[in-house]
Design a protein around this motif. Sequence first.
Motif, PDB file in Angstrom:
ATOM      1  N   LEU A 117       0.777  -1.358   0.105  1.00 16.91           N
ATOM      2  CA  LEU A 117      -0.247  -0.437  -0.170  1.00 16.91           C
ATOM      3  C   LEU A 117       1.024   0.989   0.134  1.00 16.91           C
ATOM      4  O   LEU A 117       1.780   0.971   0.849  1.00 16.91           O
ATOM      5  N   LEU A 118       0.965   2.329  -1.076  1.00 12.23           N
ATOM      6  CA  LEU A 118       1.655   2.998  -1.076  1.00 12.23           C
ATOM      7  C   LEU A 118       0.834   4.463  -0.930  1.00 12.23           C
ATOM      8  O   LEU A 118       1.379   4.973  -0.354  1.00 12.23           O
ATOM      9  N   PHE A 173      -1.598 -14.240   2.285  1.00 12.32           N
ATOM     10  CA  PHE A 173      -2.025 -12.873   1.640  1.00 12.32           C
ATOM     11  C   PHE A 173      -1.707 -11.421   2.831  1.00 12.32           C
ATOM     12  O   PHE A 173      -2.131 -11.690   3.272  1.00 12.32           O
ATOM     13  N   THR A 174      -0.421 -11.725   1.960  1.00 12.82           N
ATOM     14  CA  THR A 174       0.120  -9.817   2.626  1.00 12.82           C
ATOM     15  C   THR A 174       0.062  -8.681   2.248  1.00 12.82           C
ATOM     16  O   THR A 174      -0.076  -8.655   1.101  1.00 12.82           O
ATOM     17  N   VAL A 175      -0.606  -7.110   3.049  1.00 10.63           N
ATOM     18  CA  VAL A 175      -0.097  -5.773   2.659  1.00 10.63           C
ATOM     19  C   VAL A 175       0.699  -5.222   3.364  1.00 10.63           C
ATOM     20  O   VAL A 175       1.159  -5.903   4.788  1.00 10.63           O
ATOM     21  N   VAL A 176       1.385  -4.755   3.023  1.00  9.75           N
ATOM     22  CA  VAL A 176       2.586  -3.683   3.287  1.00  9.75           C
ATOM     23  C   VAL A 176       3.112  -2.416   3.111  1.00  9.75           C
ATOM     24  O   VAL A 176       2.183  -2.318   1.878  1.00  9.75           O
ATOM     25  N   THR A 177       3.192  -2.376   4.329  1.00  5.73           N
ATOM     26  CA  THR A 177       3.292  -0.117   4.265  1.00  5.73           C
ATOM     27  C   THR A 177       4.569  -0.163   4.781  1.00  5.73           C
ATOM     28  O   THR A 177       5.651  -1.196   5.683  1.00  5.73           O
ATOM     29  N   VAL A 178       4.879   0.655   5.305  1.00  9.93           N
ATOM     30  CA  VAL A 178       6.264   1.148   5.849  1.00  9.93           C
ATOM     31  C   VAL A 178       6.228   0.942   7.290  1.00  9.93           C
ATOM     32  O   VAL A 178       7.749   1.043   8.082  1.00  9.93           O
ATOM     33  N   ASP A 179       4.960   0.500   7.772  1.00  9.45           N
ATOM     34  CA  ASP A 179       4.741   0.838   8.789  1.00  9.45           C
ATOM     35  C   ASP A 179       4.725  -0.711   9.775  1.00  9.45           C
ATOM     36  O   ASP A 179       5.317  -1.580  10.824  1.00  9.45           O
ATOM     37  N   ALA A 180       4.432  -1.134   9.196  1.00  7.68           N
ATOM     38  CA  ALA A 180       4.026  -2.774   9.690  1.00  7.68           C
ATOM     39  C   ALA A 180       3.514  -3.583   8.322  1.00  7.68           C
ATOM     40  O   ALA A 180       3.185  -3.410   7.067  1.00  7.68           O
ATOM     41  N   SER A 181       2.952  -4.413   8.641  1.00  7.75           N
ATOM     42  CA  SER A 181       2.858  -6.228   7.589  1.00  7.75           C
ATOM     43  C   SER A 181       0.879  -6.270   8.400  1.00  7.75           C
ATOM     44  O   SER A 181       1.399  -6.508   9.800  1.00  7.75           O
ATOM     45  N   ALA A 182       0.388  -7.204   7.411  1.00  9.78           N
ATOM     46  CA  ALA A 182      -0.565  -7.252   7.631  1.00  9.78           C
ATOM     47  C   ALA A 182      -1.044  -8.766   6.817  1.00  9.78           C
ATOM     48  O   ALA A 182      -1.503  -8.498   5.624  1.00  9.78           O
ATOM     49  N   ARG A 236      -3.183   4.035   5.118  1.00 10.83           N
ATOM     50  CA  ARG A 236      -1.777   4.549   5.844  1.00 10.83           C
ATOM     51  C   ARG A 236      -2.352   6.256   6.071  1.00 10.83           C
ATOM     52  O   ARG A 236      -3.037   6.882   5.439  1.00 10.83           O
ATOM     53  N   GLY A 237      -1.529   6.164   7.088  1.00 14.50           N
ATOM     54  CA  GLY A 237      -1.614   7.990   7.585  1.00 14.50           C
ATOM     55  C   GLY A 237      -0.609   8.696   7.854  1.00 14.50           C
ATOM     56  O   GLY A 237       1.259   7.894   8.178  1.00 14.50           O
ATOM     57  N   GLU A 238      -0.548   9.785   8.146  1.00 14.74           N
ATOM     58  CA  GLU A 238       0.824  10.929   8.580  1.00 14.74           C
ATOM     59  C   GLU A 238       1.134   9.835   9.809  1.00 14.74           C
ATOM     60  O   GLU A 238       2.955  10.224  10.160  1.00 14.74           O
ATOM     61  N   GLU A 239       0.386   9.416  10.662  1.00 11.61           N
ATOM     62  CA  GLU A 239       1.117   9.305  12.053  1.00 11.61           C
ATOM     63  C   GLU A 239       1.571   7.215  12.304  1.00 11.61           C
ATOM     64  O   GLU A 239       1.243   7.074  12.961  1.00 11.61           O
ATOM     65  N   GLY A 240       1.690   6.657  11.326  1.00 10.38           N
ATOM     66  CA  GLY A 240       1.234   5.635  11.003  1.00 10.38           C
ATOM     67  C   GLY A 240       0.371   4.802   9.967  1.00 10.38           C
ATOM     68  O   GLY A 240      -0.414   5.351   9.509  1.00 10.38           O
ATOM     69  N   THR A 241       0.183   3.537  10.138  1.00 10.55           N
ATOM     70  CA  THR A 241      -0.592   2.568   9.682  1.00 10.55           C
ATOM     71  C   THR A 241      -1.515   1.983  10.437  1.00 10.55           C
ATOM     72  O   THR A 241      -1.944   1.830  11.500  1.00 10.55           O
ATOM     73  N   ARG A 242      -3.188   2.148   9.775  1.00 10.60           N
ATOM     74  CA  ARG A 242      -4.498   1.258  10.681  1.00 10.60           C
ATOM     75  C   ARG A 242      -4.736   0.212  10.214  1.00 10.60           C
ATOM     76  O   ARG A 242      -4.728   0.153   8.758  1.00 10.60           O
ATOM     77  N   VAL A 243      -5.012  -0.855  10.358  1.00  9.53           N
ATOM     78  CA  VAL A 243      -5.505  -1.987  10.270  1.00  9.53           C
ATOM     79  C   VAL A 243      -6.748  -2.344  11.138  1.00  9.53           C
ATOM     80  O   VAL A 243      -7.119  -2.262  12.156  1.00  9.53           O
ATOM     81  N   THR A 244      -7.745  -2.394  10.083  1.00  5.96           N
ATOM     82  CA  THR A 244      -9.308  -3.280  10.587  1.00  5.96           C
ATOM     83  C   THR A 244      -9.580  -4.055  10.206  1.00  5.96           C
ATOM     84  O   THR A 244      -9.719  -4.515   9.442  1.00  5.96           O
ATOM     85  N   VAL A 245     -10.374  -4.940  11.064  1.00 10.77           N
ATOM     86  CA  VAL A 245     -10.686  -6.453  10.211  1.00 10.77           C
ATOM     87  C   VAL A 245     -11.487  -6.312  10.824  1.00 10.77           C
ATOM     88  O   VAL A 245     -12.704  -5.738  11.120  1.00 10.77           O
ATOM     89  N   SER A 302       3.207   2.178  14.147  1.00 16.69           N
ATOM     90  CA  SER A 302       3.921   3.227  14.289  1.00 16.69           C
ATOM     91  C   SER A 302       5.043   2.900  14.744  1.00 16.69           C
ATOM     92  O   SER A 302       5.681   1.565  15.333  1.00 16.69           O
ATOM     93  N   ALA A 303       6.240   3.747  14.823  1.00 14.79           N
ATOM     94  CA  ALA A 303       7.652   3.366  15.013  1.00 14.79           C
ATOM     95  C   ALA A 303       6.813   3.292  16.621  1.00 14.79           C
ATOM     96  O   ALA A 303       8.074   2.286  17.169  1.00 14.79           O
ATOM     97  N   ALA A 304       5.946   3.645  17.295  1.00 11.98           N
ATOM     98  CA  ALA A 304       5.949   4.016  18.790  1.00 11.98           C
ATOM     99  C   ALA A 304       5.439   2.129  19.193  1.00 11.98           C
ATOM    100  O   ALA A 304       5.576   2.099  20.257  1.00 11.98           O
ATOM    101  N   GLY A 305       4.720   1.562  17.881  1.00 14.99           N
ATOM    102  CA  GLY A 305       4.482   0.290  18.562  1.00 14.99           C
ATOM    103  C   GLY A 305       3.500   0.046  17.945  1.00 14.99           C
ATOM    104  O   GLY A 305       2.834   0.266  16.983  1.00 14.99           O
ATOM    105  N   ILE A 306       2.764  -1.377  17.937  1.00 16.62           N
ATOM    106  CA  ILE A 306       1.004  -1.633  17.780  1.00 16.62           C
ATOM    107  C   ILE A 306       0.398  -0.817  18.731  1.00 16.62           C
ATOM    108  O   ILE A 306       0.447  -1.485  20.455  1.00 16.62           O
TER     109      ILE A 306
END
Length: 311
Positions: free
Chosen positions: A144-145, A163-172, A183-192, A221-225
Amino acid sequence: MSAAHTGRRPQTAKEAASRWVIRRSGETLDAQAQAEFDAWYSADARHAEAYDRLSRLWRRMGEIDSGKLAPPRRARKRAAAASLALLAAAWPAWHLVQNTHPGADYTSGAGIRRVALPDGSSATLDAHSAIAIDFSADKREVRLLAGSALFAAAPRVAGGPAFTVVTVDASASALGTRYAVARGEEGTRVTVYEHRVAVQCLACAGSQALVLGPGDGAEVSAAGIVREGARRESEPDWSQGLLAFNDVALPDAAARLSRYTGKYILVLGDAAKSVRVSGTANIGDPKRALALLLAQTKVGITDLPGLLILR
């Protein structure tokens, strides 16, 4: 991935200038990025001319949005009208920047795009989103760019890759499921929304992972999950062509709606900016959506080429 392979045309001086103007207005460039800008700017007089012109327009946009234009006098009204006309003319360039993502296989403009993936999975891209895919016998990866996307993962075959989705912050990674990644300015949000997803933090200093179930969400984010509270909806509202607002400030609602129209939505004046709106809007017709959200207020809508003004 080359321009010839993707079918994209080479970037023009105006397009490159738009990217640099927005980038330099939103962050302090490090030494390498500053050197890249200096080299590009001095390489061609057309580069400098395009950058200087768009930079002036960008500053003028800031003046309009901050309410710095002078009180209504005839001459000043003409100046304000001219500035708004320049803003409307410049807006397509900002949309172009939003939709330029090197390496992307699929992008969406001011609308929703549904994509069938090679393994039978599907991706629904929110407006101004972009993905790159990497599928082979031992890999099913979507990067996800930009923006947000809802994924429906095809079942994993025995011995095959997840099946995996990857951003700079996370893999799901899907464990047979349906989920959204943003993807947002503060990190990545994953919703199931269905089944489970294994989330791993790629930006963390140490290894952090979490398995999410239906209704679960997490910010990475870099701060954690950070696990979010349970959700009731069966899919994100935008994927259904709707946006839900619950006591939202008008400038924030306008910013969300502007993603789904080729027009810039500008909120002028303290009175309009202080308005809060609630309701469900159809993103297929942002002007009508705004009219319904503002029906009980005194805020008016002015429709100009490339521009909607709320005041």
